[in-house]
Design an enzyme around this catalytic site. Structure first.
Site, PDB file in Angstrom:
ATOM      1  N   HIS A  32       0.816  -1.219   0.000  1.00 53.25           N
ATOM      2  CA  HIS A  32       0.000   0.000   0.000  1.00 53.25           C
ATOM      3  C   HIS A  32       0.848   1.268   0.000  1.00 53.25           C
ATOM      4  O   HIS A  32       0.342   2.350  -0.291  1.00 53.25           O
ATOM      5  CB  HIS A  32      -0.976  -0.005   1.180  1.00 53.25           C
ATOM      6  CG  HIS A  32      -0.366   0.314   2.508  1.00 53.25           C
ATOM      7  ND1 HIS A  32      -0.043  -0.648   3.445  1.00 53.25           N
ATOM      8  CD2 HIS A  32      -0.037   1.497   3.078  1.00 53.25           C
ATOM      9  CE1 HIS A  32       0.448  -0.078   4.524  1.00 53.25           C
ATOM     10  NE2 HIS A  32       0.475   1.226   4.327  1.00 53.25           N
ATOM     11  N   ASP A  42       0.071  -7.479   1.426  1.00 52.12           N
ATOM     12  CA  ASP A  42       0.505  -6.098   1.628  1.00 52.12           C
ATOM     13  C   ASP A  42       2.025  -5.983   1.624  1.00 52.12           C
ATOM     14  O   ASP A  42       2.607  -5.242   2.419  1.00 52.12           O
ATOM     15  CB  ASP A  42      -0.070  -5.509   2.920  1.00 52.12           C
ATOM     16  CG  ASP A  42       0.045  -3.989   2.953  1.00 52.12           C
ATOM     17  OD1 ASP A  42       0.155  -3.375   1.878  1.00 52.12           O
ATOM     18  OD2 ASP A  42       0.056  -3.407   4.064  1.00 52.12           O
ATOM     19  N   SER A  50       4.839   2.317   7.974  1.00 48.78           N
ATOM     20  CA  SER A  50       4.466   1.190   7.120  1.00 48.78           C
ATOM     21  C   SER A  50       5.613   0.765   6.222  1.00 48.78           C
ATOM     22  O   SER A  50       6.211   1.590   5.530  1.00 48.78           O
ATOM     23  CB  SER A  50       3.256   1.555   6.256  1.00 48.78           C
ATOM     24  OG  SER A  50       2.119   1.766   7.037  1.00 48.78           O
TER      25      SER A  50
END
Length: 339
Positions: free
Chosen positions: A85, A115, A191
């Site tokens: 993402h 992901d 992230s």
């Protein structure tokens, strides 16, 4: 004149020993974190991306959309592991090293089902992290997260493993299994960065924060990340098995469960069969209750998807279904999940 030696009261001696013990413990904790950061820190990068604004009347004059995340170099020749993402849909990606070097990167492969994504930068001899083993982790173990939360580069947070074996849904709806839950503080921008153990070995890739909660953050286990990264580097994609059915979870009547010696109280009902699919060729019918796939008992859609994710494409797979009063064992050869 005779001098006397006066001993400190016992309570004072105990307090002194306690203070010394606390200092030693704190120093040991600090040294563990410092050592891990010094070992892996040079391999942690910031990942910046830009993409064009969505089409529309004002899109022509709109500035590009930008985003930031983190990543970790896993090889000396420039492969970077990060979150899907963080880079999905990017027109341009820039990787910045802790020493200030900035390099354009390309996407080698992207797997939104876990992901995860792998980038490549055109350099050799780069610092890289050691990948650990997430199968040996224990709840309560010290972990350190390194990344770029809210744009603050090279930020370190520490905590413990709060839980293991979580299941986390992705944006595609497929579950990631064996997810690590930690209380090491994560924020947007973390992230894709690494979660490491006290030895500086990567044991997870930070991926999600539960907004509104405190101290509930998640990381993809490194054993999953290692397998996905290998597939992406070799093939540019991850191959997963696909049956070609639509399904829903339904309660399993107790009498049927007892009759067929099933411990589950739910199963997956087939609601749709795609034409010319592996399920159709295997003889699966709408209305069938799937109770087992391969070695996996099927109680939910997650169970079914996890079983398919583990199974090699094209290899025979047994499907146990309840049809009326019968329990049938069908054999399918799953095809590859369409992208």
């Amino acid at each position: 004149m005779r001098l006397r030696t006066v001993s400190a009261p016992a309570t004072d001696r105990q307090a002194a020993r306690s203070a010394g013990g606390d200092a030693a413990a704190l120093d040991a904790y600090s040294q563990a974190v410092i050592g891990a950061v010094e070992r892996v820190g040079p391999a942690v990068v910031s990942v910046g991306m830009a993409r064009r604004a969505p089409r529309g009347a004002q899109a022509e004059a709109a500035p590009p959309l930008r985003g930031d995340g983190s990543g970790v170099l896993i090889t000396p020749d420039g492969y970077v592991l990060t979150n899907s993402h963080v880079v999905r849909g990017a027109d341009r990606i820039e990787v910045r090293l802790p020493d200030g070097r900035a390099m354009d990167a390309r996407v080698v492969g992207d797997d939104p089902h876990t992901d995860l994504a792998v980038l490549s930068v055109p350099h050799n001899g780069l610092p890289h992290a050691e990948l650990g083993d997430s199968s040996s982790l224990r709840v309560g173990q010290l972990v350190i997260a390194i990344g770029n939360p809210l744009g603050f580069a090279a930020t370190v947070t520490a905590g413990v493993i709060s839980a293991l074996g979580r299941t986390l849904p992705t944006q595609t709806g497929r579950p990631i299994e064996n997810v690590i839950q930690t209380d090491a503080a994560l924020n947007p921008g973390n992230s894709g960065g690494p979660l490491v153990d006290s030895g500086g070995r990567v044991i997870g890739i930070n991926t999600a924060v539960v907004f509104g909660a405190q101290g509930i953050c998640f990381a993809i286990p490194v054993n999953t990340a290692r397998w996905v990264a290998g597939q992406l580097i070799r093939d540019g994609r991850v191959r997963r098995s696909y049956l070609g059915i639509g399904a829903q979870v339904v309660p399993l009547e107790r009498r049927r469960a007892v009759a067929h010696r099933l411990a589950a109280d739910s199963a997956v009902r087939v609601t749709e069969i795609h034409p010319d699919s592996a399920a159709e060729r295997a003889g699966v019918r709408t209305g069938d209750l799937v109770v087992r796939v391969g070695e996996t008992e099927v109680r939910s859609l997650d169970d079914l998807l996890i079983a398919l994710g583990r199974h090699p494409v094209g290899e025979p797979l047994t499907i146990h279904v309840l049809r009326g009063s019968e329990r049938l064992v069908l054999e399918a050869r799953p095809t590859e999940l369409p992208s």
